[in-house]
Design a protein around this motif. Structure first.
Motif, PDB file in Angstrom:
ATOM      1  N   GLY A 291       1.289  -0.788   6.930  1.00 42.00           N
ATOM      2  CA  GLY A 291       1.583  -0.831   5.491  1.00 42.00           C
ATOM      3  C   GLY A 291       1.587   0.597   4.980  1.00 42.00           C
ATOM      4  O   GLY A 291       0.629   1.337   5.208  1.00 42.00           O
ATOM      5  N   LEU A 292       2.656   1.005   4.307  1.00 43.65           N
ATOM      6  CA  LEU A 292       2.753   2.382   3.799  1.00 43.65           C
ATOM      7  C   LEU A 292       2.877   2.372   2.288  1.00 43.65           C
ATOM      8  O   LEU A 292       3.550   1.502   1.720  1.00 43.65           O
ATOM      9  CB  LEU A 292       3.977   3.091   4.388  1.00 43.65           C
ATOM     10  N   ASN A 293       2.250   3.386   1.655  1.00 47.30           N
ATOM     11  CA  ASN A 293       2.331   3.541   0.200  1.00 47.30           C
ATOM     12  C   ASN A 293       1.646   2.392  -0.527  1.00 47.30           C
ATOM     13  O   ASN A 293       2.105   1.945  -1.579  1.00 47.30           O
ATOM     14  CB  ASN A 293       3.801   3.633  -0.234  1.00 47.30           C
ATOM     15  N   ILE A 294       0.551   1.903   0.024  1.00 51.04           N
ATOM     16  CA  ILE A 294      -0.165   0.781  -0.569  1.00 51.04           C
ATOM     17  C   ILE A 294      -1.087   1.259  -1.700  1.00 51.04           C
ATOM     18  O   ILE A 294      -1.581   2.390  -1.659  1.00 51.04           O
ATOM     19  CB  ILE A 294      -1.029   0.075   0.503  1.00 51.04           C
ATOM     20  N   GLN A 295      -1.282   0.390  -2.671  1.00 53.59           N
ATOM     21  CA  GLN A 295      -2.272   0.677  -3.727  1.00 53.59           C
ATOM     22  C   GLN A 295      -3.636   0.259  -3.184  1.00 53.59           C
ATOM     23  O   GLN A 295      -3.843  -0.907  -2.826  1.00 53.59           O
ATOM     24  CB  GLN A 295      -1.941  -0.124  -4.986  1.00 53.59           C
ATOM     25  N   THR A 296      -4.566   1.216  -3.134  1.00 56.27           N
ATOM     26  CA  THR A 296      -5.837   0.951  -2.450  1.00 56.27           C
ATOM     27  C   THR A 296      -6.772   0.059  -3.265  1.00 56.27           C
ATOM     28  O   THR A 296      -7.756  -0.441  -2.741  1.00 56.27           O
ATOM     29  CB  THR A 296      -6.560   2.268  -2.118  1.00 56.27           C
ATOM     30  N   ASP A 297      -6.472  -0.131  -4.553  1.00 52.45           N
ATOM     31  CA  ASP A 297      -7.363  -0.973  -5.362  1.00 52.45           C
ATOM     32  C   ASP A 297      -6.843  -2.407  -5.480  1.00 52.45           C
ATOM     33  O   ASP A 297      -7.325  -3.176  -6.298  1.00 52.45           O
ATOM     34  CB  ASP A 297      -7.558  -0.359  -6.764  1.00 52.45           C
ATOM     35  N   ASN A 298      -5.866  -2.766  -4.659  1.00 51.62           N
ATOM     36  CA  ASN A 298      -5.297  -4.114  -4.756  1.00 51.62           C
ATOM     37  C   ASN A 298      -6.263  -5.170  -4.219  1.00 51.62           C
ATOM     38  O   ASN A 298      -6.719  -5.087  -3.075  1.00 51.62           O
ATOM     39  CB  ASN A 298      -3.971  -4.149  -3.981  1.00 51.62           C
ATOM     40  N   GLY A 299      -6.552  -6.174  -5.034  1.00 58.50           N
ATOM     41  CA  GLY A 299      -7.546  -7.187  -4.675  1.00 58.50           C
ATOM     42  C   GLY A 299      -7.144  -8.026  -3.474  1.00 58.50           C
ATOM     43  O   GLY A 299      -7.961  -8.320  -2.597  1.00 58.50           O
ATOM     44  N   THR A 300      -5.879  -8.440  -3.413  1.00 60.62           N
ATOM     45  CA  THR A 300      -5.404  -9.287  -2.313  1.00 60.62           C
ATOM     46  C   THR A 300      -5.563  -8.557  -0.987  1.00 60.62           C
ATOM     47  O   THR A 300      -6.075  -9.102  -0.005  1.00 60.62           O
ATOM     48  CB  THR A 300      -3.903  -9.626  -2.523  1.00 60.62           C
ATOM     49  N   LEU A 301      -5.095  -7.307  -0.962  1.00 57.93           N
ATOM     50  CA  LEU A 301      -5.161  -6.522   0.273  1.00 57.93           C
ATOM     51  C   LEU A 301      -6.621  -6.293   0.684  1.00 57.93           C
ATOM     52  O   LEU A 301      -7.000  -6.483   1.845  1.00 57.93           O
ATOM     53  CB  LEU A 301      -4.450  -5.174   0.085  1.00 57.93           C
ATOM     54  N   ASN A 302      -7.452  -5.919  -0.277  1.00 57.60           N
ATOM     55  CA  ASN A 302      -8.853  -5.631   0.056  1.00 57.60           C
ATOM     56  C   ASN A 302      -9.581  -6.871   0.561  1.00 57.60           C
ATOM     57  O   ASN A 302     -10.365  -6.784   1.507  1.00 57.60           O
ATOM     58  CB  ASN A 302      -9.574  -5.027  -1.153  1.00 57.60           C
ATOM     59  N   ALA A 303      -9.304  -8.019  -0.052  1.00 54.90           N
ATOM     60  CA  ALA A 303      -9.945  -9.257   0.415  1.00 54.90           C
ATOM     61  C   ALA A 303      -9.465  -9.581   1.824  1.00 54.90           C
ATOM     62  O   ALA A 303     -10.256  -9.985   2.693  1.00 54.90           O
ATOM     63  CB  ALA A 303      -9.619 -10.402  -0.546  1.00 54.90           C
ATOM     64  N   GLY A 304      -8.189  -9.404   2.079  1.00 54.83           N
ATOM     65  CA  GLY A 304      -7.638  -9.662   3.410  1.00 54.83           C
ATOM     66  C   GLY A 304      -8.281  -8.761   4.465  1.00 54.83           C
ATOM     67  O   GLY A 304      -8.696  -9.229   5.533  1.00 54.83           O
ATOM     68  N   LEU A 305      -8.378  -7.478   4.159  1.00 52.33           N
ATOM     69  CA  LEU A 305      -8.946  -6.536   5.137  1.00 52.33           C
ATOM     70  C   LEU A 305     -10.424  -6.838   5.384  1.00 52.33           C
ATOM     71  O   LEU A 305     -10.911  -6.720   6.520  1.00 52.33           O
ATOM     72  CB  LEU A 305      -8.757  -5.088   4.659  1.00 52.33           C
ATOM     73  N   LYS A 306     -11.132  -7.239   4.334  1.00 55.36           N
ATOM     74  CA  LYS A 306     -12.550  -7.566   4.499  1.00 55.36           C
ATOM     75  C   LYS A 306     -12.704  -8.723   5.488  1.00 55.36           C
ATOM     76  O   LYS A 306     -13.564  -8.702   6.378  1.00 55.36           O
ATOM     77  CB  LYS A 306     -13.152  -7.929   3.136  1.00 55.36           C
ATOM     78  N   GLY A 307     -11.831  -9.734   5.336  1.00 51.17           N
ATOM     79  CA  GLY A 307     -11.851 -10.880   6.255  1.00 51.17           C
ATOM     80  C   GLY A 307     -11.608 -10.435   7.696  1.00 51.17           C
ATOM     81  O   GLY A 307     -12.269 -10.894   8.632  1.00 51.17           O
TER      82      GLY A 307
END
Ligand code: AMP
Ligand code: MN
Ligand code: MN
Ligand code: MN
Length: 302
Positions: free
Chosen positions: A88-104
């Motif tokens: 994933g390139l140029n991602i917004q690091t504060d995005n909730g969906t992405l952060n929840a996914g990565l935590k999982g």
């Protein structure tokens, strides 16, 4: 294939795929940025496996050295029972969906590491979890850390042997992992405003037909691009990548997949230019210049 105004010795001034010790690289984000600066890179993406935790430190180091940082990550995904890697390139690091996914994914990795260590204990290799966690510095555990443990403790000599004997599919230390579906990963990246890129397409052992099916599915799901230039890639891989990018209307990316210790044959700042005629992701990220000042040929006398 190179365009008319590029020479065979040109090297890209950007690199959109590399790892720090936040995942399975051997250098800290700051050390990695230092090495990129020495190698003449002007723009880099840090793409740690299933994590964006190194981006803040990398951003500080890049600002101090006049390098542009593209926020990235490399996410583990499943397509047709295959483990694919999506950058994933140029991602917004504060995005909730992405952060929840990565935590999982990070939780899955911890459970997988525990199961892998139990399986290794059954074939007479004790303490794998403790030792591997030490190598990982208390952070995320990947199979690369297990491979360093097995080499350091004399079970194998080289990483390719470790994967063949212990860590590859069907081997004693292998644990099947249900990574999220490809479509889910594309959605996380897209939700975070990023570009989803199929990493190192040649590394999945897909037949020509399956590769076309996968890339066709990926494009339909809203995936954006694929890596046409990879670290140490062969010219025929580049040509295949060129054909796929054209056929499926995908953006073309370039990344070394530098890890340090785990990929000693990969050097930073050594990527050749993309073949002409492709839609280069660098242009979508407004990145210039595309190549470093031309280096003299290695055999030049001065
Ligand atoms: P994981 O994501 O924990 O399953 O670990 C996968 C990582 O192991 C990849 O990102 C590579 O860095 C490394 N890897 C996979 N296969 C090999 C191999 N055959 N030889 C060396 N490293 C490998
Ligand atoms: Mn890796
Ligand atoms: Mn990968
Ligand atoms: Mn990688």
């Amino acid at each position: 294939m190179i365009s008319q105004n590029q020479s065979a010795t040109d090297r890209l001034a950007y690199d959109f795929h590399m790892h720090s010790n936040i995942s399975d690289g051997s250098l800290s984000p700051t050390e990695l940025v230092d090495r990129c600066a020495e190698a003449g890179l002007k723009t880099i993406a840090l793409t740690d496996h299933d994590s964006i935790d190194g981006l803040e430190e990398a951003g500080q180091a890049c600002r101090a050295r006049g390098i542009r940082l593209v926020h990235g990550t490399e996410i583990s995904a499943t397509w047709n029972d295959k483990n694919l890697h999506i950058v994933g390139l140029n991602i917004q690091t504060d995005n909730g969906t992405l952060n929840a996914g990565l935590k999982g994914l990070q939780e899955m990795r911890q459970e997988r590491a525990e199961s892998m260590a139990k399986r290794l204990a059954k074939v007479g290799i004790p303490n794998a979890l403790e030792e591997t966690a030490k190598i990982a510095g208390g952070g995320m555990i990947t199979r690369t850390h297990f491979s360093h443990f097995l080499i350091d403790h004399g079970y194998c000599r080289r990483p390719d042997q470790v994967f063949k004997r212990y860590l590859g599919q069907g081997k004693p230390g292998y644990v099947k992992t249900e990574w999220p579906a490809l479509e889910t990963v594309v959605d996380w990246i897209t939700d975070a405003g990023g570009y989803a890129i199929v990493a190192h397409p040649q590394r999945y052992n897909l037949s020509a037909t399956k590769m076309r099916n996968m890339l066709g599915n990926f494009a339909e799901m809203g995936g954006h691009g694929l890596e046409v230039i990879v670290g140490n890639g062969a010219p025929q891989d580049r040509n295949a990548g060129h054909n796929w990018a054209s056929r499926f209307n995908l953006l073309a990316s370039a990344g070394s997949d530098f890890h340090g210790r785990a990929t000693p044959w990969i050097k930073l700042g050594n990527l050749p230019p993309l073949p002409a005629g492709l839609d280069n992701i660098a242009n979508h990220l407004s990145i210039a210049p595309q190549t470093k000042p031309t280096q003299p040929p290695l055999n030049a006398t001065s």
